[in-house]
Write a protein that holds these residues in place. Sequence first.
Motif, PDB file in Angstrom:
ATOM      1  N   ALA A   1      42.728  25.935  44.413  1.00 40.90           N
ATOM      2  CA  ALA A   1      42.855  26.795  45.585  1.00 40.90           C
ATOM      3  C   ALA A   1      42.699  28.248  45.181  1.00 40.90           C
ATOM      4  O   ALA A   1      42.931  28.618  44.020  1.00 40.90           O
ATOM      5  N   GLY A   2      42.323  29.073  46.144  1.00 43.48           N
ATOM      6  CA  GLY A   2      42.229  30.513  45.929  1.00 43.48           C
ATOM      7  C   GLY A   2      42.808  31.241  47.123  1.00 43.48           C
ATOM      8  O   GLY A   2      42.937  30.674  48.217  1.00 43.48           O
ATOM      9  N   ALA A   3      43.168  32.506  46.920  1.00 42.02           N
ATOM     10  CA  ALA A   3      43.790  33.260  48.003  1.00 42.02           C
ATOM     11  C   ALA A   3      43.403  34.723  47.945  1.00 42.02           C
ATOM     12  O   ALA A   3      43.220  35.292  46.873  1.00 42.02           O
ATOM     13  N   LEU A   4      43.294  35.323  49.120  1.00 39.19           N
ATOM     14  CA  LEU A   4      43.123  36.761  49.273  1.00 39.19           C
ATOM     15  C   LEU A   4      44.185  37.269  50.238  1.00 39.19           C
ATOM     16  O   LEU A   4      44.484  36.609  51.242  1.00 39.19           O
ATOM     17  N   CYS A   5      44.735  38.434  49.934  1.00 41.96           N
ATOM     18  CA  CYS A   5      45.680  39.101  50.831  1.00 41.96           C
ATOM     19  C   CYS A   5      45.198  40.526  51.032  1.00 41.96           C
ATOM     20  O   CYS A   5      44.702  41.155  50.094  1.00 41.96           O
ATOM     21  N   ALA A   6      45.363  41.057  52.238  1.00 43.78           N
ATOM     22  CA  ALA A   6      44.838  42.389  52.548  1.00 43.78           C
ATOM     23  C   ALA A   6      45.907  43.286  53.151  1.00 43.78           C
ATOM     24  O   ALA A   6      46.804  42.828  53.862  1.00 43.78           O
ATOM     25  N   ARG A   7      45.756  44.569  52.860  1.00 44.65           N
ATOM     26  CA  ARG A   7      46.684  45.574  53.377  1.00 44.65           C
ATOM     27  C   ARG A   7      46.338  45.975  54.799  1.00 44.65           C
ATOM     28  O   ARG A   7      47.227  46.202  55.620  1.00 44.65           O
ATOM     29  N   GLU A   8      45.045  46.081  55.115  1.00 45.07           N
ATOM     30  CA  GLU A   8      44.627  46.530  56.441  1.00 45.07           C
ATOM     31  C   GLU A   8      43.650  45.539  57.062  1.00 45.07           C
ATOM     32  O   GLU A   8      42.741  45.039  56.390  1.00 45.07           O
ATOM     33  N   ASP A   9      43.822  45.302  58.356  1.00 41.95           N
ATOM     34  CA  ASP A   9      42.926  44.418  59.100  1.00 41.95           C
ATOM     35  C   ASP A   9      41.758  45.254  59.616  1.00 41.95           C
ATOM     36  O   ASP A   9      41.657  45.592  60.797  1.00 41.95           O
ATOM     37  N   ASP A  10      40.856  45.590  58.690  1.00 42.04           N
ATOM     38  CA  ASP A  10      39.745  46.474  59.023  1.00 42.04           C
ATOM     39  C   ASP A  10      38.430  45.705  59.064  1.00 42.04           C
ATOM     40  O   ASP A  10      38.401  44.470  58.973  1.00 42.04           O
ATOM     41  N   ALA A  11      37.336  46.422  59.198  1.00 41.50           N
ATOM     42  CA  ALA A  11      36.022  45.784  59.323  1.00 41.50           C
ATOM     43  C   ALA A  11      35.672  44.985  58.069  1.00 41.50           C
ATOM     44  O   ALA A  11      35.051  43.914  58.161  1.00 41.50           O
ATOM     45  N   PHE A  12      36.062  45.488  56.913  1.00 40.07           N
ATOM     46  CA  PHE A  12      35.730  44.760  55.683  1.00 40.07           C
ATOM     47  C   PHE A  12      36.494  43.442  55.606  1.00 40.07           C
ATOM     48  O   PHE A  12      35.943  42.414  55.213  1.00 40.07           O
ATOM     49  N   TRP A  13      37.770  43.468  55.951  1.00 41.94           N
ATOM     50  CA  TRP A  13      38.563  42.236  55.933  1.00 41.94           C
ATOM     51  C   TRP A  13      37.981  41.223  56.920  1.00 41.94           C
ATOM     52  O   TRP A  13      37.919  40.023  56.631  1.00 41.94           O
ATOM     53  N   ASN A  14      37.499  41.694  58.060  1.00 40.28           N
ATOM     54  CA  ASN A  14      36.862  40.789  59.015  1.00 40.28           C
ATOM     55  C   ASN A  14      35.546  40.237  58.468  1.00 40.28           C
ATOM     56  O   ASN A  14      35.173  39.098  58.754  1.00 40.28           O
ATOM     57  N   ALA A  15      34.863  41.028  57.635  1.00 40.46           N
ATOM     58  CA  ALA A  15      33.641  40.527  56.998  1.00 40.46           C
ATOM     59  C   ALA A  15      33.967  39.413  56.003  1.00 40.46           C
ATOM     60  O   ALA A  15      33.230  38.427  55.884  1.00 40.46           O
TER      61      ALA A  15
END
Length: 387
Positions: free
Chosen positions: A216-230
């Motif tokens: 398994a792999g995981a990503l976590c993000a600080r901001e829900d911005d355009a890049f995270w949506n990409a």
Amino acid sequence: MTTTMRNRWTRRSLTAQAMGEIDPVTKGVVPPLHLSTTYVRDEDNGYSSGFVYGRPDNQTTREAEAVLAMLEDAEAGALLFASGSAAATAVFLALSPGDHVVASRVMYWALRNWLATEGARWGLAVEFVESDDLAALARAVRPGATKLVWIETPSNPLWTITDIAAAADIAHRAGARLAVDSTCASPVHTRPLALGADIVMHSATKVLNGHSDVIAGALCAREDDAFWNAVKTVRKGQGGILGPFESYLLMRGMRTLHVRQERQSASALALAERLAAHPLVARALYPGLPQHPGHDLAARQMENGFGYMLSIQVRGGEAAAIGTAAHVELFKRATSLGGVESLIEHRASIEGPGSPCPVDLLRLSTGLEDVDDLFADLDRALRAGHA
């Protein structure tokens, strides 16, 4: 459990109870496993449940993501992938051809190879640097052109420490994002988002799961911005989501994360201290050792210990190192790390030509066995490897 109640409890408590959710049907304390691949439409042709199809979304996967997002203080949430490599490459595939990327020279070898080959085919301009050298990192970043700085700390398998807050400042001043591979630290020891990183990545196969039975792999993000949506679009389009059964097992593993990490880190430190003084060990590499060049930074940046991974450089060179690995009994000669069983590996022979790993180095993943037994096994193997 309400948001107010969640705010009252520590991460340790919330993780142990998988956020405290109770199955509304059976009142079971263990969240149920949701296997369905498709969902019924409402009479008005909508999807009031919020679920349409299993490729982009799943309730069990959402629940595991919620636990991880809580652990990392990820305001934008977490995304689970079918492997650590799938998670990491999704970040780079969310960039555009021609974008400049700066990455740690010492990092997860499979990702380094992907960046040097497939990343280049995608059109990324990738530059590798010693990321613990902040001056070198600053020189490599190109204002306006660099879109992503990718670091791994502690770096595998040399365990160098990069200053996350300083790296974030360098990246942000150039208009780039900072992503941190925190697999070998885990949220128990380091929370990169709180230090200024934009994205944190985990190979959840390792200590997050902790039982060597889930990829398994995981990503976590600080901001829900355009890049995270990409990044979300990459996962949806490529079908890279983690399956529900694997998500269920991962959530089971995370419930014991804190107790495992505390025990494994304490054992890793004890082993490092004893191996550093061993007559057949030229050098022990572990950020918890005072003589480690990154020790002071690690002491400020990490908490609850210094992690479960260490390496040793064996006197006698490559032959002695491989000979040592050949004679272990309690340690298992295997790739990977972070499980309850201790593993040993001669990394240079795995990574092959171009590896920055010294040929006399053995990487050790510390499990839950008795630390005296682990040291006795290594001591006997070191002596047998030199015979």
